[in-house]
Scaffold this motif. Sequence first.
Motif, PDB file in Angstrom:
ATOM      1  N   THR A  49       6.105   8.656  19.751  1.00  0.00           N
ATOM      2  CA  THR A  49       7.117   8.063  18.898  1.00  0.00           C
ATOM      3  C   THR A  49       7.448   9.682  17.317  1.00  0.00           C
ATOM      4  O   THR A  49       8.693   9.023  17.558  1.00  0.00           O
ATOM      5  CB  THR A  49       7.568   7.307  18.524  1.00  0.00           C
ATOM      6  N   ARG A  53      11.403  10.536  15.860  1.00  0.00           N
ATOM      7  CA  ARG A  53      11.667   9.809  14.405  1.00  0.00           C
ATOM      8  C   ARG A  53      11.409  10.456  13.658  1.00  0.00           C
ATOM      9  O   ARG A  53      12.737  10.867  12.537  1.00  0.00           O
ATOM     10  CB  ARG A  53      10.407   8.598  14.224  1.00  0.00           C
ATOM     11  N   ASP A  56      15.466  12.165  13.752  1.00  0.00           N
ATOM     12  CA  ASP A  56      16.191  12.041  13.804  1.00  0.00           C
ATOM     13  C   ASP A  56      16.147  11.767  11.942  1.00  0.00           C
ATOM     14  O   ASP A  56      17.764  11.951  11.750  1.00  0.00           O
ATOM     15  CB  ASP A  56      15.758  10.471  14.047  1.00  0.00           C
ATOM     16  N   ILE A  71       7.974   8.638   7.295  1.00  0.00           N
ATOM     17  CA  ILE A  71       7.326   8.630   8.536  1.00  0.00           C
ATOM     18  C   ILE A  71       5.660   7.818   7.900  1.00  0.00           C
ATOM     19  O   ILE A  71       5.311   6.154   8.339  1.00  0.00           O
ATOM     20  CB  ILE A  71       6.665   9.783   9.101  1.00  0.00           C
TER      21      ILE A  71
END
Length: 224
Positions: A49, A53, A56, A71
Amino acid sequence: MTFSLVAHCAKTGMFGTAISSSSPAVSARCSYARAGVGAVSSQNITDPTLGPRCLDLMESGLSAAESISKIQSEAIHLEYRQVLSVDNKGKTAIHSGTQSLGIWTQAEGLNVASGGNMLDNRRVPQTIVDAFASAAGHIGDRLIIAMRAGLAAGGEAGPVHSAGMKIVDKYSWPIADLRCDWTEECPIENIAVAWEIYKPQLQAYVQRALDPRDAPSYGVPGDD
């Protein structure tokens, strides 16, 4: 169990990733790139993931460093993860968790970042960065040169069995996504051979997607 790089071509705007590991199908779990946005490698006890992420976040306007910081502030178990990123300005950032496996380290330069774990020695990522930075030509050629240099510098502590190379340009799909999911031979050389075959046909495959009416012949039996 892995060494990789993420890269940006300042001349063309293309992004690319290349990776190799003793684990099977490493590129399927670890390599991410998005046209106009960036490239990410998420590795070491992989969380798949984290790659999307990070992309994005960069697509929303954050830099590579800001995306990695975000993150770090929100993801769990990051002490077990390595995440490498490059953005559309050629800036790079890397997170390497304290529980990364074996000998682990990282290196960064303009338009390129490399990291690895379970390495033969700590010089491998810097060797990869230097090789990419000094190479000329298509980003695919430079990715292959860099991975070969990393392998020659020691690579992973044990034999590698899988590898992959992904390149994005102006489109919503990768213009090259070459993988060797398992071999007892050298997966990096397997990818290099596939690139030699694929590179001359790359633009033809793009044209077939954009407008098949102007696509060149497929060159197979029955193609009139």
